[in-house]
Design an enzyme around this catalytic site. Structure first.
Site, PDB file in Angstrom:
ATOM      1  N   ASP A 152      27.554   1.803   7.849  1.00 56.63           N
ATOM      2  CA  ASP A 152      26.564   2.305   6.938  1.00 56.63           C
ATOM      3  C   ASP A 152      26.248   1.518   5.778  1.00 56.63           C
ATOM      4  OD1 ASP A 152      26.190   5.319   4.852  1.00 56.63           O
ATOM      5  OD2 ASP A 152      24.764   4.358   6.129  1.00 56.63           O
ATOM      6  N   ARG A 197       7.737   3.136   4.307  1.00 54.92           N
ATOM      7  CA  ARG A 197       9.152   3.006   3.679  1.00 54.92           C
ATOM      8  C   ARG A 197      10.285   3.157   4.736  1.00 54.92           C
ATOM      9  NH1 ARG A 197       8.451   8.331   1.469  1.00 54.92           N
ATOM     10  NH2 ARG A 197      10.599   8.223   0.655  1.00 54.92           N
TER      11      ARG A 197
END
Ligand SMILES: CCCCC/C=C\C/C=C\C/C=C\C/C=C\CCCC(=O)SCCNC(=O)CCNC(=O)[C@H](O)C(C)(C)COP(=O)(O)OP(=O)(O)OC[C@H]1O[C@@H](n2cnc3c(N)ncnc32)[C@H](O)[C@@H]1OP(=O)(O)O
Length: 237
Positions: A152, A197
């Site tokens: 992550d 986005r």
């Protein structure tokens, strides 16, 4: 192919070096800068320390050598997110007693030992990761959550490079082979596409010699727009 080609020489180099070879070719001395944080700056944890194994030091030196060619850049790493934003920490923000999760274990070598390198032209971040003994899941192996954390964060740093303030919307991981504690793995992430986005990325976690694929992941990060991030921040005050 570019990816493997780009990493290949690195991996083949280290796979071709038995421990004996490594002893015969001591790791080159590091420049003083490479060994210590800059004076007056918060401690940079992405630098060699006594807990780093030979494989970790060897790989670090190979990537550091590649930074000299200009394609790769070492990403400094502090124990607080704000310290990564130049000037931000000095803008009178209230100091908070928080720590970046990956840097929350102070003792060397028992938590997340890692350093990230950015390749801007390839929109790629590679993380050299040596999981310590406090990250155990199954006896002797890194906990799946610690692997998810380093993925992550590596993918997140890649997304930050492309889209600034982002948050993880989706992270999907396939675990193929457990990561032994104390071993060194390469977490190789890249941006696959950007749609508005939405930043789509992928990542592979491989052994240093490239012989073992430990995990692979895909992720979607969303760029935060100004109002929403303030609102979000308001909501989590
Ligand atoms: C190279 C330089 C690097 C420098 C690095 C330096 C420093 C970094 C140092 C330290 C940082 C440490 C590590 C690295 C950084 C980060 C790693 C950690 C990141 C996290 O650990 S972060 C925590 C976990 N994360 C959350 O806590 C998020 C909770 N969540 C939300 O906060 C919202 O959910 C949000 C904001 C995600 C979206 O909300 P929103 O309102 O802004 O946007 P919205 O909902 O409108 O979605 C817009 C479009 O995305 C699509 N979409 C949304 N979610 C989707 C999903 N799951 N699957 C598929 N599509 C999805 C929609 O369908 C729509 O698509 P469309 O436009 O096509 O309709």
């Amino acid at each position: 192919p570019l990816r493997s080609a780009a990493v290949g020489p690195l991996l083949s180099g280290s796979s071709g070096r038995s421990r004996r070879d490594a002893a015969a070719h001591p790791v080159p001395p590091r420049s003083p800068q490479a060994l210590c944080s800059q004076p007056g700056r918060p401690k940079d944890y992405a630098l060699p320390n006594a807990s780093w194994s030979r494989d970790m030091l060897d790989l670090y030196d190979r990537f550091l050598a590649m930074t000299k060619e200009g394609l790769w850049k070492r990403i400094p790493s502090y124990n607080n997110v704000l310290d990564h934003i130049p000037g931000k920490a000095l803008r009178g923000l209230p100091s908070r007693d928080t720590r970046l999760f990956l840097r929350s274990i102070e003792a060397e070598g028992v938590g997340f030992e890692y350093v990230m390198f950015l390749n801007s032209s390839e929109k790629r971040v590679v993380c050299l990761f040596q999981p310590g003994s406090y990250l155990e899941g199954h006896p002797g192996f890194a906990h799946g959550g610690s692997i998810a954390t380093i993925i992550d964060s590596t993918i997140g740093s890649c997304a930050i490079f492309v889209a600034g303030r982002v948050m993880t919307a989706n992270l999907s991981i396939n675990y193929m082979s457990p990561v032994p504690l104390g071993s060194v793995v390469l977490v190789d992430s890249k941006v696959d596409k950007v749609e508005g986005r939405k930043v789509f990325l992928s990542c592979k976690v491989q052994s240093v010699d490239g012989g073992t694929l430990h995990a692979e992941a895909t992720a979607l990060f969303i760029q935060l727009d100004a109002t929403k991030s303030q609102k979000q921040q308001a909501s989590c005050q």
